[in-house]
Design a protein around this motif. Structure first.
Motif, PDB file in Angstrom:
ATOM      1  N   PRO A  96     -14.392   3.415   3.916  1.00 27.03           N
ATOM      2  CA  PRO A  96     -13.309   3.973   3.079  1.00 27.03           C
ATOM      3  C   PRO A  96     -12.758   2.948   2.094  1.00 27.03           C
ATOM      4  O   PRO A  96     -12.585   1.775   2.425  1.00 27.03           O
ATOM      5  N   ARG A  97     -12.503   3.416   0.877  1.00 21.29           N
ATOM      6  CA  ARG A  97     -11.936   2.561  -0.168  1.00 21.29           C
ATOM      7  C   ARG A  97     -10.790   3.294  -0.854  1.00 21.29           C
ATOM      8  O   ARG A  97     -10.779   4.520  -0.928  1.00 21.29           O
ATOM      9  N   ASN A  98      -9.852   2.503  -1.360  1.00 23.59           N
ATOM     10  CA  ASN A  98      -8.795   3.051  -2.217  1.00 23.59           C
ATOM     11  C   ASN A  98      -8.124   4.276  -1.622  1.00 23.59           C
ATOM     12  O   ASN A  98      -7.970   5.317  -2.269  1.00 23.59           O
ATOM     13  N   LEU A  99      -7.738   4.156  -0.377  1.00 20.77           N
ATOM     14  CA  LEU A  99      -7.028   5.263   0.268  1.00 20.77           C
ATOM     15  C   LEU A  99      -5.672   5.460  -0.397  1.00 20.77           C
ATOM     16  O   LEU A  99      -5.054   4.497  -0.885  1.00 20.77           O
ATOM     17  N   PRO A 100      -5.162   6.677  -0.407  1.00 19.88           N
ATOM     18  CA  PRO A 100      -3.827   6.915  -0.988  1.00 19.88           C
ATOM     19  C   PRO A 100      -2.751   6.242  -0.141  1.00 19.88           C
ATOM     20  O   PRO A 100      -2.906   6.037   1.058  1.00 19.88           O
ATOM     21  N   ASP A 101      -1.652   5.934  -0.770  1.00 19.30           N
ATOM     22  CA  ASP A 101      -0.546   5.272  -0.077  1.00 19.30           C
ATOM     23  C   ASP A 101      -0.060   6.087   1.103  1.00 19.30           C
ATOM     24  O   ASP A 101       0.363   5.531   2.131  1.00 19.30           O
ATOM     25  N   SER A 102      -0.116   7.399   0.985  1.00 13.57           N
ATOM     26  CA  SER A 102       0.382   8.256   2.063  1.00 13.57           C
ATOM     27  C   SER A 102      -0.404   8.043   3.361  1.00 13.57           C
ATOM     28  O   SER A 102       0.156   8.143   4.455  1.00 13.57           O
ATOM     29  N   VAL A 103      -1.706   7.704   3.253  1.00  8.94           N
ATOM     30  CA  VAL A 103      -2.522   7.459   4.446  1.00  8.94           C
ATOM     31  C   VAL A 103      -2.091   6.170   5.123  1.00  8.94           C
ATOM     32  O   VAL A 103      -1.897   6.118   6.346  1.00  8.94           O
ATOM     33  N   TYR A 104      -1.945   5.099   4.333  1.00  2.69           N
ATOM     34  CA  TYR A 104      -1.510   3.828   4.907  1.00  2.69           C
ATOM     35  C   TYR A 104      -0.142   3.972   5.574  1.00  2.69           C
ATOM     36  O   TYR A 104       0.092   3.485   6.676  1.00  2.69           O
ATOM     37  N   GLN A 121       3.571  -2.272  -1.974  1.00  2.00           N
ATOM     38  CA  GLN A 121       2.350  -2.657  -2.663  1.00  2.00           C
ATOM     39  C   GLN A 121       1.893  -4.076  -2.304  1.00  2.00           C
ATOM     40  O   GLN A 121       0.705  -4.386  -2.396  1.00  2.00           O
ATOM     41  N   VAL A 122       2.818  -4.918  -1.931  1.00  5.07           N
ATOM     42  CA  VAL A 122       2.437  -6.259  -1.498  1.00  5.07           C
ATOM     43  C   VAL A 122       1.656  -6.157  -0.188  1.00  5.07           C
ATOM     44  O   VAL A 122       0.593  -6.761  -0.018  1.00  5.07           O
ATOM     45  N   VAL A 123       2.173  -5.356   0.735  1.00  2.58           N
ATOM     46  CA  VAL A 123       1.472  -5.124   2.002  1.00  2.58           C
ATOM     47  C   VAL A 123       0.115  -4.473   1.733  1.00  2.58           C
ATOM     48  O   VAL A 123      -0.909  -4.850   2.329  1.00  2.58           O
ATOM     49  N   LYS A 124       0.096  -3.498   0.835  1.00  2.00           N
ATOM     50  CA  LYS A 124      -1.152  -2.798   0.521  1.00  2.00           C
ATOM     51  C   LYS A 124      -2.215  -3.767   0.015  1.00  2.00           C
ATOM     52  O   LYS A 124      -3.403  -3.656   0.340  1.00  2.00           O
ATOM     53  N   ASN A 125      -1.795  -4.725  -0.801  1.00  2.00           N
ATOM     54  CA  ASN A 125      -2.735  -5.701  -1.340  1.00  2.00           C
ATOM     55  C   ASN A 125      -3.413  -6.490  -0.214  1.00  2.00           C
ATOM     56  O   ASN A 125      -4.610  -6.756  -0.249  1.00  2.00           O
ATOM     57  N   TYR A 126      -2.631  -6.844   0.806  1.00  2.00           N
ATOM     58  CA  TYR A 126      -3.196  -7.547   1.958  1.00  2.00           C
ATOM     59  C   TYR A 126      -4.109  -6.626   2.767  1.00  2.00           C
ATOM     60  O   TYR A 126      -5.163  -7.052   3.255  1.00  2.00           O
ATOM     61  N   ILE A 127      -3.693  -5.375   2.948  1.00  2.00           N
ATOM     62  CA  ILE A 127      -4.517  -4.425   3.701  1.00  2.00           C
ATOM     63  C   ILE A 127      -5.887  -4.272   3.042  1.00  2.00           C
ATOM     64  O   ILE A 127      -6.929  -4.291   3.712  1.00  2.00           O
ATOM     65  N   LYS A 128      -5.901  -4.137   1.729  1.00  2.00           N
ATOM     66  CA  LYS A 128      -7.168  -3.990   1.018  1.00  2.00           C
ATOM     67  C   LYS A 128      -8.010  -5.252   1.138  1.00  2.00           C
ATOM     68  O   LYS A 128      -9.253  -5.172   1.195  1.00  2.00           O
ATOM     69  N   THR A 283      -1.731  -6.373  11.303  1.00  2.00           N
ATOM     70  CA  THR A 283      -1.487  -5.382  12.348  1.00  2.00           C
ATOM     71  C   THR A 283      -2.216  -4.082  12.033  1.00  2.00           C
ATOM     72  O   THR A 283      -2.893  -3.495  12.886  1.00  2.00           O
ATOM     73  N   TYR A 284      -2.083  -3.647  10.787  1.00  2.00           N
ATOM     74  CA  TYR A 284      -2.771  -2.409  10.369  1.00  2.00           C
ATOM     75  C   TYR A 284      -4.284  -2.553  10.514  1.00  2.00           C
ATOM     76  O   TYR A 284      -4.964  -1.680  11.081  1.00  2.00           O
TER      77      TYR A 284
END
Length: 542
Positions: A96-104, A121-128, A283-284
């Motif tokens: 999976p790539r580029n999941l929507p924010d709602s999924v995260y 978005q800072v957290v999202k950057n690390y998740i990706k 954690t995620y």
């Protein structure tokens, strides 16, 4: 001999992430607009009302920095060997790539946790980064976590702490027990020397318990619990673990007393700003690695181990000569021993971790192993013979060609005086005699190595008075000079040092103050700079 639950494989030979305090040192240029809707708690229902928040764009240079470090480390021969990483293997392309924010956000909400898993978005950057850009590293860490996390969870449960704290070691060291940062932080939990000593971890020329998975984890749990007791907030406690309570307190003051991590975010040191986001993302990634088709990779090495207690000096070479084990594997299983030497005594035994398939051989041959080339490794059954360090630690001078002089400690002596009288380095004097924290006692016999041609001269030092010894090096005969007292700064609160005080003890008397902060304010390197009656700056007056 009892089944090891205290230790689960440590890859000391794997040097991936010696400086894994990584991200927090490079997240200082996040291009974001601070708004009231900037951060979304995992306890908050996602809705379209938060779209302003999602317009944030973190600086992607962060991931470039990560990639450069990881490419270098993951491509090393040692990692390729131990993990059998085939560089020609086909990478999985359909993850999976580029999941929507709602999924995260939904997934973070669904994790059962005590620590708030805020999403932005800072957290999202690390998740990706974890789930898309550096999957190879994450898969290696997933393999290591199968061995280390049970140790972490047992300790965290012992102190009734959130089990998700285990993910902090991912940020600290990438689960490498010998990780060493550029500023000297060491081990799985990246303790600085002063903090480690305050947490009662043993650090000598031979042993560094910052690299002992069990003891370092226990110290980290105790330290984090103290920080949580100060702030009552895990985000702030985690931030303080990285930068110290003093920096967090300043950020709170400069923010007008706000105590929400995200509200003091830009008041924190640059290297700390990415610390909590990276923790949330780790954690995620570990909780949802299956959803991202991340598959744990395990090192191809015997991982079934047990431990025996050693009660006499023992060199790794002695073990390898008689038992079927390579020195690198022995080092990997016992990362706390700095110089391939276990400085054990009957009164102070130390653990030795061995694979199950050789441990019975060791027990059966222990007398033979201890006797093998004994005089070579421990002449006169002492630890004075320098050994090769397994890291960039202090190495003592070579004693070959030097004569041994025995000096008896007198009242008023200290390590500094004695080393100056014999014209040797204080660090060598400590090493030769296994002196910890400059603690010597009257009547103690110290081995000192001097040039052979000057042996007679130095043997006479024993019979000299203090004044004569000082005069021999052109110094005053006054044992201790009165220390200059500087005028007190009226803007600070002070503490008067009493007999038996340590920096840790003093710090515990003041909420939100750490031993490291006291050292910084008073230009101290450690407890040795303390003296009775000394006035220590503690904090600015409110």
């Amino acid at each position: 001999m009892k089944q090891i639950s205290r230790f689960l494989f440590s890859l000391s030979a794997i040097l991936f992430f010696g400086n894994f305090c990584w991200a927090q040192q490079h997240i200082d240029s996040l291009a974001v607009q601070v708004t009231d809707t900037m951060f979304v708690s995992a306890d908050t229902t996602f809705s379209a009302d938060t779209t302003d928040f999602f317009s944030m764009e973190p600086d992607d240079k962060l991931n470039a920095i990560f990639s450069e470090k990881m490419d270098s480390l993951m491509g090393s021969w040692d990692i390729q060997k131990r993990f059998n990483l085939d560089t020609s293997e086909v990478k999985l392309l359909d993850y999976p790539r580029n999941l929507p924010d709602s999924v995260y956000l939904k997934r973070l909400q669904d994790i059962e946790q005590v620590i708030d898993l805020t999403y932005n978005q800072v957290v999202k950057n690390y998740i990706k980064m974890y789930t898309e850009k550096r999957r190879d590293l994450v898969e290696v860490m997933l393999g290591l976590s199968a061995y280390y996390f049970p140790v972490f969870e047992e300790t965290l449960d012992k102190y009734d702490m959130p089990l998700e704290i285990k993910y902090l070691a991912i940020i600290e060291s990438a689960l490498n027990p010998t990780a060493r940062s550029r500023v000297g932080a060491n081990g799985l939990w990246q303790f600085m020397y002063g903090t480690a000593k305050n947490m009662k971890l043993e650090i000598t020329s031979f042993v560094d318990e910052r690299r002992d998975p069990v003891k370092a984890t226990d110290a980290a749990a105790r330290y984090l619990q103290k920080l949580y007791d100060i702030y009552g907030d895990w985000h702030l406690a985690i931030a303080a673990y990285n930068c110290g309570p003093g920096n967090v307190n300043r950020a709170i003051r400069r923010s007008g007393g706000k105590t929400n991590y995200w509200e003091i975010y830009y008041r924190l040191p640059r290297e700390t700003r990415g610390y909590v986001p990276a923790f949330i993302a780790a954690t995620y990634a570990f909780e949802y690695h299956k959803e991202h088709q991340l598959i744990a990779r395990y090192p191809e090495i015997e991982l079934s181990v047990d431990t025996v207690m050693v009660n006499d000096y023992l060199h790794f070479n002695q073990v390898c000569a008689k038992v079927n084990i390579e020195k690198e594997e022995l080092r990997a299983l016992n990362p706390m021993y700095r110089r391939d030497v276990i400085p054990a005594k009957q009164s102070k035994p130390y653990p030795l971790v061995l694979p199950n398939d050789v441990i019975l051989d060791f027990v059966g041959l222990d007398t033979t192993i201890y006797a093998f080339e004994r005089e070579k490794y421990f002449p006169n059954n002492t630890l004075i013979n320098p050994t090769t360090s397994t890291s960039s630690y202090f190495t003592p001078v070579d004693i070959k060609g030097k004569a041994k002089v025995v000096y008896t400690v007198k009242s008023g002596d200290n390590v500094g005086y004695i080393s100056s009288w014999f014209k040797v380095r204080a660090s060598d004097l400590r090493y030769w005699n296994n002196i910890n924290r400059d603690m010597i006692r009257v009547g103690q016999k110290l081995a000192i190595y001097v040039p052979e041609k000057e042996k007679d001269k130095y043997e006479k030092v024993n019979a000299m008075s203090f004044a004569q010894k000082q005069a021999s090096i052109g110094k005053s005969s006054t044992p201790t000079k009165a220390r200059e007292t500087k005028p007190l700064d009226p803007a600070y609160e002070y503490y008067t040092v009493r007999k038996g005080d340590t920096l840790w003890d003093i710090a515990q008397k003041y909420a939100g103050i750490s031993a490291d902060e006291i050292m910084r304010l008073n230009n101290l390197k450690n407890d040795r700079g303390l003296f009775i009656g000394q006035k220590l700056k503690i904090k600015k007056k409110s």
